[in-house]
Design a protein around this motif. Structure first.
Motif, mmCIF file in Angstrom:
data_model
loop_
_atom_site.group_PDB
_atom_site.id
_atom_site.type_symbol
_atom_site.label_atom_id
_atom_site.label_comp_id
_atom_site.label_asym_id
_atom_site.label_seq_id
_atom_site.Cartn_x
_atom_site.Cartn_y
_atom_site.Cartn_z
ATOM 1 N N GLY A 170 0.785 -1.230 0.000
ATOM 2 C CA GLY A 170 0.000 0.000 0.000
ATOM 3 C C GLY A 170 0.811 1.271 0.000
ATOM 4 N N GLU A 171 2.124 1.197 0.132
ATOM 5 C CA GLU A 171 2.970 2.382 0.129
ATOM 6 C C GLU A 171 3.730 2.506 -1.185
ATOM 7 O OE1 GLU A 171 5.545 2.787 3.466
ATOM 8 O OE2 GLU A 171 4.029 2.142 4.912
ATOM 9 N N LEU A 172 3.932 3.761 -1.618
ATOM 10 C CA LEU A 172 4.645 4.000 -2.866
ATOM 11 C C LEU A 172 6.135 4.195 -2.618
ATOM 12 C CD1 LEU A 172 2.265 6.419 -4.837
ATOM 13 C CD2 LEU A 172 2.801 4.042 -5.383
ATOM 14 N N ARG A 173 6.965 3.619 -3.484
ATOM 15 C CA ARG A 173 8.410 3.833 -3.488
ATOM 16 C C ARG A 173 8.812 4.195 -4.913
ATOM 17 N NH1 ARG A 173 7.431 3.043 1.190
ATOM 18 N NH2 ARG A 173 8.395 1.571 2.651
ATOM 19 N N THR A 174 9.838 4.974 -5.069
ATOM 20 C CA THR A 174 10.369 5.295 -6.390
ATOM 21 C C THR A 174 11.764 4.713 -6.531
ATOM 22 O OG1 THR A 174 9.066 7.333 -6.561
ATOM 23 C CG2 THR A 174 10.980 7.137 -8.007
ATOM 24 N N ILE A 175 11.939 3.892 -7.550
ATOM 25 C CA ILE A 175 13.226 3.264 -7.855
ATOM 26 C C ILE A 175 13.809 3.969 -9.069
ATOM 27 C CG2 ILE A 175 14.387 1.100 -8.462
ATOM 28 C CD1 ILE A 175 12.978 1.013 -5.767
ATOM 29 N N ARG A 176 15.095 4.209 -9.050
ATOM 30 C CA ARG A 176 15.764 4.776 -10.228
ATOM 31 C C ARG A 176 16.742 3.748 -10.777
ATOM 32 N NH1 ARG A 176 18.234 10.385 -9.958
ATOM 33 N NH2 ARG A 176 19.541 9.496 -8.325
ATOM 34 N N SER A 177 16.745 3.642 -12.101
ATOM 35 C CA SER A 177 17.551 2.614 -12.741
ATOM 36 C C SER A 177 18.039 3.108 -14.095
ATOM 37 C CB SER A 177 16.689 1.358 -12.916
ATOM 38 O OG SER A 177 17.362 0.377 -13.636
ATOM 39 N N LYS A 178 19.096 2.458 -14.598
ATOM 40 C CA LYS A 178 19.569 2.782 -15.935
ATOM 41 C C LYS A 178 18.725 2.123 -17.012
ATOM 42 C CE LYS A 178 24.359 3.020 -14.330
ATOM 43 N NZ LYS A 178 25.691 2.384 -14.392
ATOM 44 N N LEU A 179 18.084 0.999 -16.657
ATOM 45 C CA LEU A 179 17.333 0.222 -17.654
ATOM 46 C C LEU A 179 16.155 -0.465 -16.995
ATOM 47 C CD1 LEU A 179 17.065 -1.130 -20.489
ATOM 48 C CD2 LEU A 179 18.598 -2.926 -19.642
#
Length: 416
Positions: free
Chosen positions: A164-173
């Motif tokens: 139920g919680e939002l997370r933001t992941i950053r990635s190259k691909l």
């Protein structure tokens, strides 16, 4: 990174300005295969699966696993965990309805111990899940849902929902391994081409009275192909293709009536049949994505393509996609190149899109030519079977094409 799996209360670890080098969406067989193939790549990988593990493993399906796929899994180092749980076939019998000339492929045709294998879904999925959890560079996040993606010049931002919680992941691909109805592909507005066939497939497990003798059967009928795949415990997997209404009517029969119809199609070579568990019906389609890559995005497996089940090609194409993409990414990493750069990703596309199109066309042609009562076509295809039976080079070529040994071989399959 020491975490190999994240529970819903944990947060993915930050890494060098990127949380991960690549994010794989879809923890099915193909997504897991890619993650496993990258175990020694030096790339940090996040694998996201929406279903809880028990639900993912419970899928009642079985697949032909071709020779090239087995070599890829040997190269990864997982084959010895898979092999004891699956069946081997050493002969394939190809026939056209009641035409008496049967083409039989055997291990002696290509000088191998086996021609291929048949694996139930969990026999592939569980070893892959266990293997990936032991890979120090892979974080396995399950269950979690991708809710948004944003492609930027140097990264892709992936919003995921965990408990139920939002997370933001950053990635190259970002790699989409999320199936034929891929939300990632649709959100990226990548077009697909293809069609739904006039046929549906009935799949079921049966136990014959007599041994299956490690033999796979592909019998062509005017209504569609009929395949018998051997499984451990002297069981068999039936893949019965028929026009939609006929398939629905067959599936609606009670067990006794269904077995009676099945025995007519199956023949008496293995004696009386016992139906095991439920039977299912699904529509058959052909689909090819107009492109497999965009900047910071790659499609693999069913997210990129679907084909007719004749010849058991579908899963194997996805395994080859995963091995090819892993090779391209590792080569880019070794030369300090950006793995999300479109110029790097196009190497994968030019390799796999062409080869997959060849197999899609081959399976489509097989189905259309053999699911046909038009006399000139019947005569041509039976002449073709007779020629294949009499000309060893043609027979060997057809066999190698079917088991994946006629295209470019990934490096993983050369490590043996």
């Amino acid at each position: 990174m020491t975490l190999t799996q994240i529970t819903p209360t944990q947060t993915p670890t930050q890494k060098r300005g990127y949380e991960y080098d690549l994010v794989i969406v879809g923890g099915g067989i193909i997504g897991l295969t890619l993650a496993a193939a990258l175990k020694d790549s030096g790339l940090s990988v996040l694998l996201i699966e929406a279903k809880v593990e028990s639900a993912a493993v419970a899928k009642g399906q079985a697949y032909a696993v071709h020779m090239l796929s087995a070599l890829i899994y040997q190269g990864i180092g997982i084959w010895e965990k898979i092999l004891p749980q699956i069946a081997t076939y050493r002969r394939v019998r190809l026939s056209d309805a009641d035409y008496p000339n049967v083409v039989e492929f055997a291990t002696t045709d290509i000088g191998t111990e086996d021609l291929g294998y048949v694996a139930e879904h969990q026999a592939l999925l569980q070893p892959l899940q266990e293997f990936v959890k032991e890979c120090p560079n892979v974080t396995y996040l399950c269950p979690a849902e991708v809710v948004n993606t944003q492609y930027q010049q140097n990264i892709v931002a992936v919003d995921i929902k965990i408990a139920g919680e939002l997370r933001t992941i950053r990635s190259k691909l970002l790699v989409a391994a999320d199936g034929a109805r891929s939300p990632i592909r649709e959100a990226a507005k990548i077009k697909t081409h293809g069609w739904k066939y006039w046929q549906s497939c009935i799949v079921a497990f049966v136990k014959p009275e007599k041994p299956h003798n490690d033999t796979a059967y592909e019998r062509f009928c005017s209504s569609g192909p009929f395949a018998i795949l051997p499984l451990p415990g002297n069981r068999c997997r039936i893949v019965w293709t028929a026009p939609h209404e006929e398939a629905k009517a067959l599936c609606a029969l009670d067990d006794e009536q269904f077995l009676e119809e099945l025995s007519r199609r199956y023949g008496d070579q293995m004696g009386k049949l016992e139906l095991l568990g439920s039977r299912f019906v699904f529509q058959v389609q052909l689909m090819q994505s107009s492109r497999y890559v965009l900047p910071r995005l790659a499609l693999i497996g069913d997210a990129a393509h679907n084909c007719h089940p004749v010849g058991g090609q579908g899963l194997n194409l996805g395994i080859r996609d995963a091995a090819a993409l892993a090779q391209i990414l590792q080569e880019a990493k070794a030369t300090n190149k950006d793995i999300g750069d479109i110029r790097i990703l196009k190497r994968y596309q030019s390799w796999r899109q062409r080869e997959n199109l060849t197999i899609l066309g081959f399976t489509d042609l097989l189905d259309r030519v053999f699911s046909n009562n038009f006399l000139p076509i019947v005569l041509v295809r039976r002449f073709g079977l007779l020629t294949m039976q009499k000309v060893p080079l043609l027979k060997i070529f057809a066999l190698k094409l079917m088991i994946g040994m006629k295209g470019r071989t990934p490096e993983l399959a050369r490590r043996i």
